[in-house]
Design a protein around this motif. Structure first.
Motif, short mmCIF file in Angstrom:
data_model
loop_
_atom_site.label_atom_id
_atom_site.label_comp_id
_atom_site.label_asym_id
_atom_site.label_seq_id
_atom_site.Cartn_x
_atom_site.Cartn_y
_atom_site.Cartn_z
N ILE A 248 1.38 -1.30 -0.33
CA ILE A 248 0.11 -0.09 -0.07
C ILE A 248 0.75 1.78 -0.04
N LEU A 249 2.21 1.32 0.77
CA LEU A 249 2.84 2.63 0.64
C LEU A 249 4.10 2.64 -0.40
N VAL A 250 4.33 1.46 -1.00
CA VAL A 250 4.67 1.51 -2.46
C VAL A 250 3.91 2.09 -3.48
N CYS A 251 2.95 2.15 -3.48
CA CYS A 251 1.24 2.57 -4.42
C CYS A 251 1.17 3.99 -4.45
N SER A 252 1.45 4.07 -2.84
CA SER A 252 0.33 5.63 -2.05
C SER A 252 2.48 6.46 -2.79
N LEU A 253 2.91 6.59 -2.60
CA LEU A 253 3.99 6.71 -2.99
C LEU A 253 4.18 7.27 -4.68
N GLY A 254 3.72 5.79 -5.39
CA GLY A 254 3.48 6.07 -6.88
C GLY A 254 3.03 6.91 -7.81
N LEU A 255 1.86 6.65 -6.50
CA LEU A 255 0.85 7.34 -7.69
C LEU A 255 1.40 9.15 -6.87
N LEU A 256 1.56 9.18 -5.38
CA LEU A 256 1.97 10.43 -5.20
C LEU A 256 3.11 10.92 -6.40
N LEU A 257 3.99 10.24 -6.54
CA LEU A 257 5.22 11.16 -7.74
C LEU A 257 4.36 11.05 -8.57
N TYR A 258 3.34 10.43 -9.45
CA TYR A 258 2.74 10.55 -10.45
C TYR A 258 1.95 11.89 -10.70
N VAL A 259 1.52 12.35 -10.20
CA VAL A 259 0.79 13.83 -9.88
C VAL A 259 1.52 14.67 -10.17
N MET A 260 2.88 14.00 -8.53
CA MET A 260 3.42 15.25 -8.91
C MET A 260 4.67 15.72 -9.66
N SER A 261 4.90 14.49 -10.29
CA SER A 261 5.71 14.98 -12.14
C SER A 261 4.96 15.37 -13.08
N LYS A 262 4.19 16.02 -12.88
CA LYS A 262 2.71 16.70 -13.92
C LYS A 262 3.63 17.74 -14.70
N ASN A 263 4.30 18.24 -13.53
CA ASN A 263 4.66 20.26 -14.10
C ASN A 263 6.22 19.72 -13.93
N TRP A 264 7.17 18.18 -14.22
CA TRP A 264 8.69 18.80 -13.54
C TRP A 264 9.16 18.08 -15.38
N GLU A 265 10.51 18.05 -15.56
CA GLU A 265 10.68 18.46 -16.76
C GLU A 265 10.86 16.87 -17.83
N ALA A 266 11.02 16.60 -18.60
CA ALA A 266 10.31 15.81 -19.29
C ALA A 266 10.89 14.57 -18.92
N ARG A 267 12.77 14.20 -18.45
CA ARG A 267 13.29 13.07 -18.33
C ARG A 267 12.11 13.02 -16.97
N TYR A 268 11.90 13.64 -16.22
CA TYR A 268 11.20 13.04 -14.57
C TYR A 268 9.93 13.13 -15.02
N ASN A 269 8.83 13.00 -16.12
CA ASN A 269 7.64 13.46 -16.08
C ASN A 269 6.99 12.40 -16.01
N PHE A 270 6.68 11.59 -14.90
CA PHE A 270 6.38 9.96 -15.14
C PHE A 270 4.26 10.34 -15.35
N TYR A 271 4.29 11.38 -15.25
CA TYR A 271 2.45 11.83 -15.67
C TYR A 271 2.38 11.72 -16.93
N SER A 272 2.79 12.53 -18.19
CA SER A 272 3.37 12.27 -19.42
C SER A 272 3.39 10.92 -19.74
N MET A 273 4.76 10.12 -19.25
CA MET A 273 4.86 9.55 -19.73
C MET A 273 4.08 7.85 -20.12
N VAL A 274 2.92 7.79 -18.44
CA VAL A 274 1.82 7.54 -18.21
C VAL A 274 0.82 7.37 -19.35
#
Length: 469
Positions: A248-274
């Motif tokens: 649950i912790l890993v999935c929650s952190l993954g979801l948080l990373l997915y949401v937070m990366s929306k405005n990050w640079e392309a190399r770390y923009n996991f939101y855009s990649m997904v």
């Protein structure tokens, strides 16, 4: 004049520890091959180590044969891989380079795997302790050198790719030498107590900092996976509930990373990649360049026909293109070995798909391999060779899991053996995760890897493993 038993025993002990010293020395200097020393030096030291060991123990060939019989399954798997590598010569573009790769990446390392195994089986508790100390000394300078490089040459700026200064390959490949120190540090933290455990946790933090300083995305992912391995493999109370909580912790952190990366640079923009992965994956490999900056100097003409509003970072897009091209080549004939070794991939894929094919990778700025060693092994060795590699790895992890080592192993009698098993095993898991995104190690690391595999095979054979004090 016949040798007295005491003298014979002293001679064997001397030969054993000379061999051990030569193996540790070779592991320590192998990373400097091609930059400071010739790789012939550590390789020849290992051959000398094998010769010294054979000189001391040649009369015990029956006992050594029985020891090797205890890992017959792993040796058969390795033999199948070697056979399939030779069969791949019929399809390889450059048979001479393939033959050289078989010698450098399979034959010599396999011999050193046997050396590591036999050497470890003959060590008593004191010898295993010396082996463990030697490995720690031979590998511990890598995270320290990486952190030093990060601050001394990179100014402590994130984005700088730190590694041992002067290492002969890119920083991504150097990750190999950061995985096993972390594994050993985690092994220590599980098996010791008191001030030793505090020091071990400190070493874990240093190794994690080195992975961050290296800057590779898959390096950080591999480090996170390694931190979770003890909870999967070892035995402890409430394991089911703790694993559920960690999931649950890993999935929650993954979801948080997915949401937070929306405005990050392309190399770390996991939101855009997904969001865009499905669209890109359903595009032909040669046309994937439309999703990044491309021009005729390094991109397929098929990527220049039209431009897309979707933008994807070049490095990971090239990996996706090469991965899909590899899978399409495998799909033609899953059992065909297309030519051993990942560094031969650029030539061998061209034999299957011409550069003007829609199934050829979009980038002409060729990488040395396809950046996914797991799939590359299937491409190189066919389904049979790939299955043998998978069976070898499953055997090792199944044997490790069957030992049911406790997560808190402070009462285990032979701590060096347990630390070696857990340390190498955790590092090996991190290497598998890393190879989903790259191809490592290269020749010097391959020799180190096979020595460590031999040591690990020796540590999983005793039946009285769970004896406690």
């Amino acid at each position: 004049m016949p040798i007295k038993p005491l003298e014979s025993s002293a001679f064997k002990t001397t030969a054993l520890y000379i061999s051990l010293a030569l193996v540790i020395t070779s592991i320590a200097i192998l990373p400097f091959s091609y930059s400071v020393v010739s790789i012939k030096l550590p390789v020849n030291l290992l051959f000398i180590a094998f010769g010294v060991f054979a000189l001391g123990f040649w009369r015990e060939y029956r006992g050594l044969g029985r020891a090797l019989g205890g890992i017959w399954f792993a040796l058969v798997c390795l033999l199948v891989v070697i056979i399939m590598a030779y069969i791949s010569l019929f399809w390889a573009v450059d048979s001479r380079a393939t033959l050289q790769a078989i010698r450098q990446y399979l034959l010599e390392p396999s011999l050193f795997l046997v050396l590591g195994f036999l050497l470890t089986t003959r060590l008593d508790d004191r010898g295993l302790r010396l082996l463990l100390i030697g490995l720690c000394l031979a590998l511990s300078y890598h995270p320290i050198a990486t952190i030093w490089d990060f601050f001394a040459n990179g100014g402590g700026r994130f984005g700088y790719r730190a590694m041992l200064p002067g290492y002969h390959t890119p920083q991504t490949v150097y990750v190999f030498y950061l995985l096993f120190p972390l594994g050993l540090a985690l092994g220590f933290s599980m098996m010791v107590s008191g001030i030793k455990r505090a020091v071990a946790f400190g070493a874990v933090l240093v190794c994690c900092a080195a992975l961050i300083a290296n800057g590779g995305r898959f390096a950080i992912l591999a480090g996170v996976a390694m931190l979770l391995v003890p909870f999967l493999i070892c035995s402890y109370k409430y394991k089911r509930y703790i694993l559920l909580g960690l999931s649950i912790l890993v999935c929650s952190l993954g979801l948080l990373l997915y949401v937070m990366s929306k405005n990050w640079e392309a190399r770390y923009n996991f939101y855009s990649m997904v969001q865009n992965f499905s669209t890109i994956w359903h595009t032909n490999p040669a046309q994937m360049g439309q999703f990044t900056y491309c021009d005729e100097s390094f991109c397929s003409p098929h990527s220049l026909d039209e431009r897309s509003n979707i933008q994807w970072e070049y490095s990971s897009l090239a990996r996706l293109s090469m991965l899909k091209s590899t899978l399409l080549a495998i799909a033609q004939n899953p059992f065909r070995p297309n030519g051993y070794h990942f560094q031969q991939f650029p030539q061998n894929i061209t034999k299957i798909f011409l550069p003007d094919s829609l199934y050829y990778p979009f980038t002409h700025r060729w990488h040395a391999h396809n950046h996914n060693y797991i799939i590359s092994l299937w491409f190189e060795l066919g389904f049979i060779g790939f299955g043998a590699v998978a069976a070898f790895m499953l055997y090792i992890f199944a044997q490790w899991y069957a030992k049911k080592l406790p997560l808190n192993g402070v009462h285990i009698v032979c701590k060096p053996r347990a630390i070696l098993l857990c340390g190498v095993g955790i590092g090996l898991f991190g290497l598998i995760v890393s190879n989903l995104f790259d191809c490592l190690p290269v020749r010097d690391g391959q020799i180190v890897l096979f020595l460590l595999l031999g040591i690990m095979l020796a540590t999983i054979t005793p039946k009285d493993y769970n004896a406690i004090s």
